[in-house]
Write a protein that holds these residues in place. Structure first.
Motif, PDB file in Angstrom:
ATOM      1  N   MET A  45       0.801  -1.221   0.000  1.00 37.70           N
ATOM      2  CA  MET A  45       0.000   0.000   0.000  1.00 37.70           C
ATOM      3  C   MET A  45       0.837   1.275   0.000  1.00 37.70           C
ATOM      4  SD  MET A  45      -3.149  -0.606  -0.283  1.00 37.70           S
ATOM      5  CE  MET A  45      -3.597  -2.254  -0.815  1.00 37.70           C
TER       6      MET A  45
ATOM      7  N   ARG B 280      -7.323   2.506  -1.343  1.00 39.55           N
ATOM      8  CA  ARG B 280      -6.723   2.474  -0.006  1.00 39.55           C
ATOM      9  C   ARG B 280      -5.349   3.122  -0.026  1.00 39.55           C
ATOM     10  NH1 ARG B 280      -5.839  -3.040   3.444  1.00 39.55           N
ATOM     11  NH2 ARG B 280      -8.083  -2.785   3.840  1.00 39.55           N
ATOM     12  N   SER B 281      -4.551   2.822  -1.016  1.00 35.82           N
ATOM     13  CA  SER B 281      -3.224   3.419  -1.103  1.00 35.82           C
ATOM     14  C   SER B 281      -3.314   4.937  -1.207  1.00 35.82           C
ATOM     15  CB  SER B 281      -2.465   2.851  -2.304  1.00 35.82           C
ATOM     16  OG  SER B 281      -1.178   3.437  -2.408  1.00 35.82           O
TER      17      SER B 281
ATOM     18  N   THR C 162      -8.666   0.228   6.349  1.00 33.65           N
ATOM     19  CA  THR C 162      -8.239   1.489   5.752  1.00 33.65           C
ATOM     20  C   THR C 162      -8.325   2.620   6.768  1.00 33.65           C
ATOM     21  OG1 THR C 162      -8.952   0.818   3.525  1.00 33.65           O
ATOM     22  CG2 THR C 162      -8.696   3.173   3.920  1.00 33.65           C
TER      23      THR C 162
END
Length: 287
Positions: free
Chosen positions: A27, A54-55, A81
């Motif tokens: 991530m 999410r990243s 997250t």
């Protein structure tokens, strides 16, 4: 990340689970240092329970932004997250709902503003795909559902967000390399991504005079739960060594996409609007 990960054949059910992904995706890179590029900003990132979204949420948080995470139904992934964003010292608010629905999009924007106090960055990342190799058998409902999830949601969200945006704010739309290369088994998906490129260019021209920038990112093959939940659901072998046919010989990781969105969201990209970045492993698309 420089080597192709060992990706075995696998499948999942839509919308896919980050926790079930084998191997786990990266991530954010070890050593990525935030530089306060987004301090004081509020971002809404759709599809941020997993994958690229999410990243992006984590990178934005490390750069100082508070983040609203919109997701469909993967509550466990969304909670993870939230944990990761809050670990960066940022506020994070989760919003569940189907963004193919216009009312849900409007409510999502309104809730972001109510809870986090504003909206400066909209990242339209949520989307889906299904495999079909013969247009004559592609169900009408699938065509309509793909456009509703991938394209209509971006229209509804941008329309709602722009009523609250001012100079310096930005919209970033997630497109795909498939808009340019047109894989024969993703006709409806590729069509939506081409529409997103055109939407980005036209909307930019409409609002750039207000100081609002609109750009896009067109990723190549990136290791996310969407792959086993769509390609793998059709045939688990389709995800084995996913992305190995790129010029770099590997798929991308979400950690390699997050910084692209940081760049477009920040003042580093102050002279860019209507443009598309191409993190795709070296595929030349001339677009």
């Amino acid at each position: 990340m420089s080597d192709q990960p060992n990706i075995p054949a696998q499948s999942q059910d839509l919308p896919g689970s980050e926790a079930a992904l084998q191997p786990a995706a990266e991530m954010i890179r070890d050593g990525y240092k935030g530089a306060d590029k987004l301090t004081g900003k509020v971002a809404l990132v759709t599809g941020a329970d997993s994958g690229i979204g999410r990243s992006v949420a984590i990178h934005f948080a490390r750069e100082g932004a508070d983040v609203a995470v919109a997701y469909l139904s993967e509550t466990d992934d969304a909670q993870e997250t939230k944990r990761l964003v809050e670990a960066e010292g940022a506020r994070c608010h989760l919003i569940a709902g189907d963004l193919a629905n216009a009312d849900t999009c409007r409510a999502t924007v309104a809730e972001t503003i109510e809870v986090l106090g504003g909206l400066n960055i909209l990242v339209n990342n949520a989307g889906t795909q299904w495999v079909n190799t013969d247009l004559t058998t592609l169900p009408d409902a699938q065509w309509e559902d793909t456009f509703a999830a991938n394209m209509h949601s971006q229209f509804y969200l941008a329309k709602a967000a722009l009523a609250h945006m001012t100079a310096g704010d930005t919209i970033i739309n997630n497109a795909s390399v498939n808009a340019y290369i047109g894989p024969d088994f993703l006709v409806d998906y590729s069509a939506t991504k081409g529409a997103i490129i055109a939407f980005t260019r036209s909307l930019s021209n409409q609002v750039v005079g207000r100081g609002i920038r609109v750009n896009a990112v067109a990723p190549g093959p990136v290791w996310t739960p969407l792959q086993p939940a769509t390609l793998g659901a059709h045939d688990p072998e389709m995800v084995e060594n996913f992305g190995a046919n790129t010029p770099m010989g590997r798929c991308g990781q979400p950690s390699e996409l997050g910084p692209c969105f940081v760049f477009l969201a920040s003042r580093d990209a102050s002279f860019m609007s209507g443009q598309t970045l191409h993190p795709n492993g070296g595929i030349v698309v001339n677009g």
